[in-house]
Enzyme design. Structure first.
Site, short mmCIF file in Angstrom:
data_model
loop_
_atom_site.label_atom_id
_atom_site.label_comp_id
_atom_site.label_asym_id
_atom_site.label_seq_id
_atom_site.Cartn_x
_atom_site.Cartn_y
_atom_site.Cartn_z
N PRO A 38 0.75 -1.41 0.06
CA PRO A 38 -0.06 -0.16 -0.13
C PRO A 38 0.71 1.27 0.07
O PRO A 38 0.57 2.21 -0.77
CB PRO A 38 -0.61 -0.08 1.27
CG PRO A 38 -0.92 -1.61 1.48
CD PRO A 38 0.37 -2.19 0.93
N GLY A 75 5.12 1.27 -3.80
CA GLY A 75 4.97 1.03 -5.15
C GLY A 75 6.27 1.43 -5.97
O GLY A 75 6.90 0.41 -5.94
N THR A 78 -0.75 -9.90 -9.07
CA THR A 78 -1.10 -10.72 -10.06
C THR A 78 -0.99 -11.98 -9.78
O THR A 78 -0.10 -12.71 -9.40
CB THR A 78 -0.40 -10.30 -11.44
OG1 THR A 78 -0.57 -8.85 -11.66
CG2 THR A 78 -1.02 -10.89 -12.66
N GLN A 80 -9.63 5.63 -32.98
CA GLN A 80 -10.26 6.80 -33.79
C GLN A 80 -10.52 6.54 -35.22
O GLN A 80 -11.45 6.88 -35.72
CB GLN A 80 -8.92 7.80 -33.81
CG GLN A 80 -9.35 9.32 -34.10
CD GLN A 80 -10.31 9.94 -33.14
OE1 GLN A 80 -10.35 9.47 -32.07
NE2 GLN A 80 -10.95 10.99 -33.68
N GLU A 94 5.08 -3.19 -13.39
CA GLU A 94 6.25 -3.71 -13.66
C GLU A 94 7.10 -2.19 -13.82
O GLU A 94 8.37 -2.48 -14.73
CB GLU A 94 6.61 -4.74 -14.81
CG GLU A 94 5.95 -6.16 -14.27
CD GLU A 94 6.53 -7.22 -15.14
OE1 GLU A 94 7.65 -7.23 -15.35
OE2 GLU A 94 5.64 -8.17 -15.06
N THR A 134 6.34 2.06 -13.98
CA THR A 134 5.56 3.23 -14.56
C THR A 134 6.65 3.75 -15.95
O THR A 134 7.67 3.55 -15.80
CB THR A 134 5.36 4.16 -13.78
OG1 THR A 134 6.37 4.85 -13.20
CG2 THR A 134 4.20 3.90 -12.60
N SER A 135 5.91 4.24 -16.60
CA SER A 135 6.82 5.13 -17.56
C SER A 135 7.85 6.01 -16.90
O SER A 135 8.86 6.03 -17.42
CB SER A 135 6.16 5.88 -18.43
OG SER A 135 5.35 4.80 -19.51
#
Ligand code: COS
Length: 386
Positions: A127, A130, A157, A341, A368, A370-371
């Site tokens: 929690p 991350g 997961t 689109q 895995e 973030t950017s």
């Protein structure tokens, strides 16, 4: 480690057929019922998908990283939840044991992981930890020849399917050096699961909290036997995992593009296929060029990865993996957006696969790492070597 070329070609064409003939037709069922049908899971076990990356000595198929990314590219072309059934077994759930485990740990767990009898899952996130994974709070206190674990792991997961976890907990002081990686059987007394998370997409994948309340685990279950090495194990595992997420991203982009090109070919407005309008063709062309760039990058990094021993980490390769994850998953985001689109209003209706891929794709820029985590890793390595 690699499968011989002839056997690999056979495996790849079998996976391609399985994706087209069995998985794609089951996508709507998956979306409606939020479950992967049991007969498909049995087929996956029979095909050896649970053991793709486990060496042959432990009953697996022993793919190299270059081979693994190709299989993941194919699997990316259908709903990611199908791959997720065995994805943690061949990836982040088991690779810690493979890279850093003792010979006894490998012999005890890997054959059952490879056959699919034992599902393994990777428990790092918490929690309050991350992106700052080294700040994790789950405690492991030594008591005789056991450790007693207390804490909560979040968004894990495959936790509801798992028979055991590669679970990071704090055995020492603050920071990365105080973290150890444990093999924690799911039936350990004191280990319970939270309710399954309701997600934006990727229906059929299962994530939930893993809660540890005085869960006793033998000290022999520390991966590698030495405390304090768990953060590095987790990072090494994530290096390989992130490259495979990049391959999945390219596969998903290929599917979205194929759906979009077909729609642009079939759908007529103003008396001709919409793909003949240059503004629509430009969207398809941009997606194709970016997909080829991403996939070429992933394959090039995979080749480098194969050039080093699995258990050894190399900051230059980690940096390249982060480039691949950053580029391929952001590319997928753009391709999925253009896919909707091109479909116009139809792209917002769940009868069309692009609507689902648009939601499913969003997670790849988050999990895995973030950017922004990938950017941090790339930036740090550039400064380190400047
Ligand atoms: N391979 C091996 N070792 C690694 C490594 C890698 N890829 N990356 C870092 N390490 C080592 C470092 O060398 C360092 O070792 P020393 O203390 O011996 O020097 C140690 O691990 C700590 O590394 P660092 O100082 O870089 O740790 P930070 O706390 O600064 O964390 C980030 C770095 C942010 C990059 C890391 O926490 C991270 O990747 N966070 C995202 C976590 C994530 O992906 N979560 C998703 C959960 S799984 S779905």
């Amino acid at each position: 480690m690699a499968l011989d070329a002839e056997s690999f070609d056979l495996l790849l064409s079998t996976v391609q057929r399985f994706v087209r003939e069995r998985l794609m037709p089951a996508e709507n069922h998956l979306e409606e019922h939020d479950e992967v049908p049991a007969d498909l899971i049995e087929d996956m076990k029979e095909m050896g998908l649970f053991g793709l990356t486990i060496p042959e000595a432990y009953g697996g198929i022993g793919l190299s990283v270059s081979q693994e990314v190709q299989v993941n590219y194919e699997l990316g072309q259908t709903a990611p939840a199908f791959r997720s059934v065995f994805g943690t077994n061949i990836g982040i759930g088991s690779q810690g044991i493979l890279m850093d485990g003792t010979p006894e740990q490998k012999a005890r767990y890997l054959p059952r992981v490879a056959s699919g009898e034992l599902v393994m899952s990777f428990a790092l996130t918490e929690p309050d930890a991350g992106t700052d994974a080294a700040a994790l709070k789950t405690r492991a206190e030594r008591e005789g020849d056991h450790y007693v674990l207390n804490g909560t792991k979040r968004f894990i997961t495959n936790a509801p399917r798992a028979g055991a976890f590669t679970l990071m907990a704090r055995t020492g002081g603050p920071g990365a050096g105080g973290v150890s990686a444990f093999i924690v059987p799911a039936d350990t007394p004191g280990l319970t699961l939270g309710k399954t998370d309701k997600k934006m997409g990727q229906r059929g994948t299962k994530t939930c909290d893993v809660i540890l309340e005085n869960a006793r685990v033998p000290a022999a279950n520390i991966i590698g036997g030495e405390p304090g090495q768990g953060f590095k194990t987790a990072m090494k595992v994530l290096d390989r995992g992130r490259l495979n997420i990049s391959a999945v991203a390219c596969g998903m982009a290929a599917r979205v593009l194929a759906e979009s090109a077909r729609y642009a070919h079939d759908r007529k407005q103003f008396g001709k296929p919409i793909g003949e309008f240059q503004l629509v063709a430009a969207m398809l062309a941009d997606s194709q060029a970016e997909l080829l760039a991403g996939w070429s990058l992933v394959q090039a990094v995979a080749q480098r990865f194969d050039g080093k021993p699995a258990e050894v980490s190399d900051p230059d390769i980690s940096m390249r993996v982060s480039c691949a994850k950053l580029f391929a998953t952001e590319m997928l985001g753009r391709v999925a957006d253009r896919g909707v689109q091109v479909h116009g209003g139809a792209g917002y209706i769940n009868e069309y696969p692009v609507e689902r891929f648009y939601r499913d794709a969003r997670l790849l820029r988050l999990y895995e790492g973030t950017s922004q985590v990938q950017q941090l890793i790339i930036g740090r390595e550039l400064l380190r070597t400047a």
